[in-house]
Design a protein around this motif. Structure first.
Motif, PDB file in Angstrom:
ATOM      1  N   VAL A 191      21.759  42.714 -18.704  1.00  0.00           N
ATOM      2  CA  VAL A 191      21.160  43.702 -17.750  1.00  0.00           C
ATOM      3  C   VAL A 191      22.210  44.729 -17.288  1.00  0.00           C
ATOM      4  CG1 VAL A 191      20.190  44.089 -15.257  1.00  0.00           C
ATOM      5  CG2 VAL A 191      19.565  42.086 -16.641  1.00  0.00           C
ATOM      6  N   MET A 192      23.479  44.155 -17.286  1.00  0.00           N
ATOM      7  CA  MET A 192      24.361  45.186 -16.879  1.00  0.00           C
ATOM      8  C   MET A 192      24.465  46.329 -18.104  1.00  0.00           C
ATOM      9  SD  MET A 192      28.294  44.624 -16.277  1.00  0.00           S
ATOM     10  CE  MET A 192      28.242  44.242 -14.619  1.00  0.00           C
ATOM     11  N   ARG A 193      24.318  45.757 -19.232  1.00  0.00           N
ATOM     12  CA  ARG A 193      24.745  46.644 -20.525  1.00  0.00           C
ATOM     13  C   ARG A 193      23.574  47.605 -20.825  1.00  0.00           C
ATOM     14  NH1 ARG A 193      24.573  43.054 -24.173  1.00  0.00           N
ATOM     15  NH2 ARG A 193      25.044  41.062 -23.019  1.00  0.00           N
ATOM     16  N   LYS A 194      22.199  47.048 -20.514  1.00  0.00           N
ATOM     17  CA  LYS A 194      21.196  47.785 -20.829  1.00  0.00           C
ATOM     18  C   LYS A 194      20.840  48.704 -19.560  1.00  0.00           C
ATOM     19  CE  LYS A 194      16.135  47.354 -22.200  1.00  0.00           C
ATOM     20  NZ  LYS A 194      15.460  48.067 -21.140  1.00  0.00           N
ATOM     21  N   HIS A 195      20.658  48.005 -18.277  1.00  0.00           N
ATOM     22  CA  HIS A 195      20.152  48.781 -17.282  1.00  0.00           C
ATOM     23  C   HIS A 195      21.434  49.691 -16.804  1.00  0.00           C
ATOM     24  CE1 HIS A 195      17.263  45.745 -17.548  1.00  0.00           C
ATOM     25  NE2 HIS A 195      16.453  46.426 -16.931  1.00  0.00           N
ATOM     26  N   VAL A 232      19.834  44.277 -11.037  1.00  0.00           N
ATOM     27  CA  VAL A 232      19.901  45.630 -10.967  1.00  0.00           C
ATOM     28  C   VAL A 232      20.189  46.266  -9.483  1.00  0.00           C
ATOM     29  CG1 VAL A 232      18.447  47.788 -10.944  1.00  0.00           C
ATOM     30  CG2 VAL A 232      18.255  46.232 -12.776  1.00  0.00           C
ATOM     31  N   SER A 233      20.085  45.622  -8.537  1.00  0.00           N
ATOM     32  CA  SER A 233      20.238  46.026  -7.148  1.00  0.00           C
ATOM     33  C   SER A 233      21.698  45.722  -7.107  1.00  0.00           C
ATOM     34  CB  SER A 233      19.446  45.160  -6.228  1.00  0.00           C
ATOM     35  OG  SER A 233      19.889  45.480  -4.840  1.00  0.00           O
ATOM     36  N   GLY A 234      22.186  44.638  -7.413  1.00  0.00           N
ATOM     37  CA  GLY A 234      23.622  44.399  -7.511  1.00  0.00           C
ATOM     38  C   GLY A 234      24.595  45.193  -8.459  1.00  0.00           C
ATOM     39  N   ILE A 235      24.428  45.535  -9.482  1.00  0.00           N
ATOM     40  CA  ILE A 235      25.021  46.533 -10.186  1.00  0.00           C
ATOM     41  C   ILE A 235      25.001  47.850  -9.878  1.00  0.00           C
ATOM     42  CG2 ILE A 235      24.754  45.298 -12.315  1.00  0.00           C
ATOM     43  CD1 ILE A 235      23.025  47.066 -13.416  1.00  0.00           C
ATOM     44  N   ALA A 236      23.909  48.334  -8.991  1.00  0.00           N
ATOM     45  CA  ALA A 236      23.750  49.576  -8.555  1.00  0.00           C
ATOM     46  C   ALA A 236      24.901  49.646  -7.353  1.00  0.00           C
ATOM     47  CB  ALA A 236      22.498  49.753  -7.880  1.00  0.00           C
ATOM     48  N   GLU A 237      25.098  48.378  -6.610  1.00  0.00           N
ATOM     49  CA  GLU A 237      26.140  48.380  -5.240  1.00  0.00           C
ATOM     50  C   GLU A 237      27.652  48.525  -5.759  1.00  0.00           C
ATOM     51  OE1 GLU A 237      25.330  44.672  -3.315  1.00  0.00           O
ATOM     52  OE2 GLU A 237      23.671  45.273  -2.562  1.00  0.00           O
ATOM     53  N   ALA A 238      27.907  47.670  -6.980  1.00  0.00           N
ATOM     54  CA  ALA A 238      28.780  47.643  -7.822  1.00  0.00           C
ATOM     55  C   ALA A 238      29.436  49.152  -8.311  1.00  0.00           C
ATOM     56  CB  ALA A 238      28.969  46.736  -8.988  1.00  0.00           C
ATOM     57  N   MET A 239      28.449  49.738  -8.935  1.00  0.00           N
ATOM     58  CA  MET A 239      28.742  51.208  -9.340  1.00  0.00           C
ATOM     59  C   MET A 239      29.036  52.044  -7.999  1.00  0.00           C
ATOM     60  SD  MET A 239      29.034  53.547 -11.710  1.00  0.00           S
ATOM     61  CE  MET A 239      27.679  53.375 -13.163  1.00  0.00           C
ATOM     62  N   ALA A 240      28.350  51.999  -6.966  1.00  0.00           N
ATOM     63  CA  ALA A 240      28.623  52.646  -6.029  1.00  0.00           C
ATOM     64  C   ALA A 240      30.056  52.385  -5.117  1.00  0.00           C
ATOM     65  CB  ALA A 240      27.789  52.719  -4.918  1.00  0.00           C
ATOM     66  N   ILE A 241      30.315  51.330  -5.211  1.00  0.00           N
ATOM     67  CA  ILE A 241      31.774  50.850  -4.531  1.00  0.00           C
ATOM     68  C   ILE A 241      32.726  51.330  -5.513  1.00  0.00           C
ATOM     69  CG2 ILE A 241      33.202  48.922  -3.767  1.00  0.00           C
ATOM     70  CD1 ILE A 241      30.687  47.467  -3.160  1.00  0.00           C
ATOM     71  N   ALA A 242      32.662  50.922  -6.659  1.00  0.00           N
ATOM     72  CA  ALA A 242      33.859  51.414  -7.782  1.00  0.00           C
ATOM     73  C   ALA A 242      33.926  52.926  -7.831  1.00  0.00           C
ATOM     74  CB  ALA A 242      33.443  50.781  -9.141  1.00  0.00           C
ATOM     75  N   THR A 243      32.930  53.829  -7.977  1.00  0.00           N
ATOM     76  CA  THR A 243      33.094  55.069  -8.024  1.00  0.00           C
ATOM     77  C   THR A 243      33.605  55.694  -6.778  1.00  0.00           C
ATOM     78  OG1 THR A 243      30.713  55.449  -7.572  1.00  0.00           O
ATOM     79  CG2 THR A 243      31.346  55.470  -9.909  1.00  0.00           C
ATOM     80  N   ARG A 244      33.144  55.493  -5.487  1.00  0.00           N
ATOM     81  CA  ARG A 244      33.720  55.849  -4.471  1.00  0.00           C
ATOM     82  C   ARG A 244      35.331  55.173  -4.214  1.00  0.00           C
ATOM     83  NH1 ARG A 244      28.709  55.314   0.095  1.00  0.00           N
ATOM     84  NH2 ARG A 244      27.118  56.187  -1.646  1.00  0.00           N
ATOM     85  N   MET A 265      12.656  38.819 -11.940  1.00  0.00           N
ATOM     86  CA  MET A 265      13.226  38.643 -10.628  1.00  0.00           C
ATOM     87  C   MET A 265      14.911  38.523 -10.641  1.00  0.00           C
ATOM     88  SD  MET A 265      12.911  35.588  -7.420  1.00  0.00           S
ATOM     89  CE  MET A 265      14.019  34.481  -8.401  1.00  0.00           C
ATOM     90  N   ILE A 266      15.136  37.995 -11.495  1.00  0.00           N
ATOM     91  CA  ILE A 266      16.767  38.030 -11.806  1.00  0.00           C
ATOM     92  C   ILE A 266      17.084  39.471 -12.292  1.00  0.00           C
ATOM     93  CG2 ILE A 266      18.608  37.071 -13.384  1.00  0.00           C
ATOM     94  CD1 ILE A 266      17.107  34.309 -13.224  1.00  0.00           C
ATOM     95  N   ILE A 267      16.216  40.029 -13.065  1.00  0.00           N
ATOM     96  CA  ILE A 267      16.705  41.520 -13.485  1.00  0.00           C
ATOM     97  C   ILE A 267      16.713  42.352 -12.304  1.00  0.00           C
ATOM     98  CG2 ILE A 267      15.632  43.327 -14.643  1.00  0.00           C
ATOM     99  CD1 ILE A 267      14.649  41.464 -16.968  1.00  0.00           C
ATOM    100  N   PHE A 268      15.945  42.186 -11.535  1.00  0.00           N
ATOM    101  CA  PHE A 268      15.672  43.149 -10.457  1.00  0.00           C
ATOM    102  C   PHE A 268      16.664  43.028  -9.160  1.00  0.00           C
ATOM    103  CE2 PHE A 268      10.942  42.984 -11.458  1.00  0.00           C
ATOM    104  CZ  PHE A 268      11.138  43.868 -12.532  1.00  0.00           C
ATOM    105  N   GLN A 269      17.068  41.688  -9.064  1.00  0.00           N
ATOM    106  CA  GLN A 269      18.261  41.067  -8.220  1.00  0.00           C
ATOM    107  C   GLN A 269      19.495  41.977  -8.872  1.00  0.00           C
ATOM    108  OE1 GLN A 269      17.651  37.060  -8.399  1.00  0.00           O
ATOM    109  NE2 GLN A 269      16.806  36.914  -6.401  1.00  0.00           N
TER     110      GLN A 269
END
Length: 283
Positions: A207-211, A174-186, A168-172
């Motif tokens: 999770v940040m390093r692997k996923h 993963v969702s959070g780092i996807a948001e961070a990547m989107a915000i940072a790149t934009r 559960m923590i992994i998938f939470q």
């Protein structure tokens, strides 16, 4: 499967005892013969030959079928055996199988695994175990053939509880780092730098390093843990949360993301593929 086959190989090569194996795909067992694994013709054949039985299947429906359905594991069990279920499933099915086996004088442990395919390959899995002290001591030498961090979590079902919380923590995350990547790149940060730099600060995590590495490269394997399995595990965790009266809104957001990714046709890919939901060409 991608996990069980590798785990079986490590067990055969390191345990010092004979290993017999069955899979619904005979070719997967045949591939392990080079490691000294003896093919079995059925679950019943395994139960007739083995004293300690390890099971690793996709989820709760398959556990139920192997235990009580066509697999007839419980029906073919004999007093003195030990069953170790390494599936990520539900606490309820673990305790149901354990109860049925106890009536036949058979011990049970739930021992789901974490860290994914590379760790299964290298024998460095993290394994959370729910079992009595006696059973835990009995199976520990064999678990150590497959993993390096073996945690006794308490009685039957507790290993499953902590595995579900891990996922559960992994998938939470993963969702959070996807948001961070989107915000940072934009906002103008080069995609190759986002997680490299964040991992040097207090936001760092496994999770940040692997996923996150997959979001950086844009490569999402289809031969590891698929997003459909991630959704399955997360829903097991949410079901457990409901049973113990805990609202879990962050987990529900992660569930929504996984569903969206599956609806987009990404269900067979590794869960970091949720980042594609944020990419402009994907809407």
């Amino acid at each position: 499967g991608v996990m069980g086959g590798r785990m079986c190989r490590n067990l055969a090569k390191k345990s010092g005892v004979s290993v017999v194996a069955f899979d619904v795909d005979p070719e997967k067992v045949k591939a392990r013969e080079v490691d000294g694994v003896e093919p079995a013709t059925s679950v019943a054949d395994v139960m007739a030959k083995a004293d300690i039985v390890f099971m690793c299947v996709p989820g709760e429906p398959q556990v139920r079928d192997v235990a009580f359905g066509e697999g007839a594991l419980v029906a073919n069990a004999r007093a003195g055996q030990t069953l170790v279920d390494m599936t990520t499933a539900t606490v309820e099915i673990n305790r149901e199988v354990a109860s049925a086996l106890a009536d036949k004088g058979v011990d049970f442990a739930d021992a789901p695994v974490a860290r994914g395919v590379p760790a299964a390959e290298n024998g460095t899995l993290a394994i959370t175990v729910g079992a009595s002290d006696e059973v835990f001591k009995r199976i520990l030498p064999y678990l150590e053939c497959m993993g390096e961090q073996i945690s006794h979590c308490g009685g039957v079902g507790n290993g499953q509880v902590l595995k579900l919380m891990n996922n559960m923590i992994i998938f939470q995350t993963v969702s959070g780092i996807a948001e961070a990547m989107a915000i940072a790149t934009r906002a103008g940060v080069d995609r190759s730098k986002v997680f490299e730099i964040l991992s040097k600060g207090s936001a760092d995590s496994y999770v940040m390093r692997k996923h996150g590495s997959h979001m950086t490269s844009g490569e999402y394997p289809d031969d590891q843990f698929p997003t459909t399995y991630s959704l399955k595990d997360l829903r097991y965790a949410l079901d457990l949360a409901e049973k113990v009266s805990v609202d879990a809104p962050v987990a529900k957001v992660a569930e929504k993301r996984l569903l969206e990714a599956i609806d987009k046709g990404y269900g067979n890919f590794y869960s970091p593929v949720v980042y594609k939901l944020f990419e402009p060409d994907e809407g």
